[in-house]
Scaffold this motif. Sequence first.
Motif, PDB file in Angstrom:
ATOM      1  N   HIS A 118      42.639 -31.017 -55.173  1.00 31.55           N
ATOM      2  CA  HIS A 118      41.464 -29.693 -54.118  1.00 31.55           C
ATOM      3  C   HIS A 118      41.662 -28.560 -55.005  1.00 31.55           C
ATOM      4  CE1 HIS A 118      40.324 -33.288 -51.195  1.00 31.55           C
ATOM      5  NE2 HIS A 118      40.006 -33.222 -51.784  1.00 31.55           N
ATOM      6  N   HIS A 119      40.260 -27.950 -54.707  1.00 30.69           N
ATOM      7  CA  HIS A 119      40.660 -26.576 -55.164  1.00 30.69           C
ATOM      8  C   HIS A 119      41.292 -25.846 -54.304  1.00 30.69           C
ATOM      9  CE1 HIS A 119      37.823 -26.620 -58.586  1.00 30.69           C
ATOM     10  NE2 HIS A 119      39.142 -27.177 -58.881  1.00 30.69           N
ATOM     11  N   TYR A 135      44.529 -25.656 -59.892  1.00 26.12           N
ATOM     12  CA  TYR A 135      43.091 -26.144 -60.665  1.00 26.12           C
ATOM     13  C   TYR A 135      41.884 -27.158 -61.532  1.00 26.12           C
ATOM     14  CZ  TYR A 135      42.188 -21.588 -58.079  1.00 26.12           C
ATOM     15  OH  TYR A 135      42.379 -20.337 -57.324  1.00 26.12           O
ATOM     16  N   TYR A 136      42.740 -27.092 -62.057  1.00 32.21           N
ATOM     17  CA  TYR A 136      42.040 -28.766 -63.440  1.00 32.21           C
ATOM     18  C   TYR A 136      43.217 -29.859 -62.734  1.00 32.21           C
ATOM     19  CZ  TYR A 136      40.652 -24.056 -65.344  1.00 32.21           C
ATOM     20  OH  TYR A 136      40.252 -23.054 -65.014  1.00 32.21           O
ATOM     21  N   MET A 182      35.671 -19.447 -59.458  1.00 36.06           N
ATOM     22  CA  MET A 182      36.142 -20.168 -57.771  1.00 36.06           C
ATOM     23  C   MET A 182      37.338 -18.842 -57.943  1.00 36.06           C
ATOM     24  SD  MET A 182      38.078 -22.902 -60.362  1.00 36.06           S
ATOM     25  CE  MET A 182      39.337 -22.030 -61.863  1.00 36.06           C
ATOM     26  N   PHE A 221      33.610 -26.446 -64.070  1.00 36.01           N
ATOM     27  CA  PHE A 221      33.443 -25.610 -62.881  1.00 36.01           C
ATOM     28  C   PHE A 221      33.099 -24.051 -62.692  1.00 36.01           C
ATOM     29  CE2 PHE A 221      38.411 -27.542 -62.578  1.00 36.01           C
ATOM     30  CZ  PHE A 221      37.766 -28.675 -62.665  1.00 36.01           C
ATOM     31  N   TYR A 272      32.484 -30.036 -55.728  1.00 30.96           N
ATOM     32  CA  TYR A 272      33.372 -28.671 -56.094  1.00 30.96           C
ATOM     33  C   TYR A 272      32.214 -28.129 -55.630  1.00 30.96           C
ATOM     34  CZ  TYR A 272      37.328 -30.147 -58.277  1.00 30.96           C
ATOM     35  OH  TYR A 272      38.730 -30.927 -58.334  1.00 30.96           O
TER      36      TYR A 272
END
Length: 392
Positions: free
Chosen positions: A111-112, A141-142, A219, A260, A294
Amino acid sequence: MSREARLLSDEQMRGYIRDGYVSLRTSLPREFHDSVYRRMQDAFDKDGNPGNNLLPRVPEVQQVFDDPVVHGALASVLGPTYLLHAHRHPHYNAPGSPGQTMHKDSWARRHHRTRWMMAFYYPQDTPVEIGPTGIVPGSSYYNQPQHGPNNEGEVPVTGEAGSITVVHYDLWHRGMPNRSDRTRFMIKFLFTRLDEPTRPTWDNLTETWAPVDTDEPRMWRHMWRWQRGEASHEAVHGTGNGSIGALASQLGAEPERVAFDAAYRLAELGPEALPSLMDGLRSESGYVRRNAAYGLTAMGSPAVQPLVDALEDARAEVREMAASALLDIGWSAESAVGALCRSAADPAVTVRRVAVEAIGTAGQRVSDGAVALASAMKDEDEWVRRNAALAL
């Protein structure tokens, strides 16, 4: 806030959002850390790794996490009500160790938004020769590796005794080779957020993510706004640009940063982009489903009812991803609690694990999910029971 806290600055918070970590040093004296090192060595020599039993074996380690610098950093990112989780692990890096491979920890959240963090504490001086933890900045994030085959992009987290680094749970990291003649200890603790952000909890003096660079990942700006508790944690609809069709086609693009960017741009376009994001959520590709989630998370409340509908999808992988997005939306998904309670009894264990956790984030202000969570405490699956306990 019940304890003294030295909160992060805007610059440090931006660094955390960008890089996924902040390095600090406690205010405890050198003698304290020397004592912890000796106690750790004694524990390992007598009984092996104490694991989750670390604090009873070396109780003074609690002082590290009560330190105003450390407590302030955790409160800045997770909010002042954060929980010290029962899991903790001392890492032993022996002289001559070849080191680890780069990895995310086994319970990767993917999860971000930051709801889980780890803290890495060194009780000894840790130059690169002793095998520090190596991290890849910005990699939290990845899901795909952000380092080269020979760990290009890795940064060694070095420091004096008493150094501590707080990191997003999903940061790529490893123990580096120990080329010294001394054992390196790193004590890892786990922390979790208990309340959704409603205001900045760091020493926040500026409202906007700055400086604004058009090449920066969208993001980052979204995470800044979410941490500040702005606009019910949602994207600012109508601020995006680009063709919905073209952006939707990029949800399967590689590298991940391209997908993203497309997901967050679609979120900013608002409800008009919902059908494309929901098509992505129902994709045959797990990669596309995750990227669409996302975007749906960032969109917020307009995505809630379509996600509730997706909890009834015939495919478990779609139901799981819908529950995951509702989990991450948080309070704005409060109307989904009833549907999530039904999903807590889903025949697929992968769905149940996520649904019970989502009841905790979406339903914090209501008691509607308590019965379903109590029932989930009897589930045959350990992770369903764990997640239900935390949600309660």
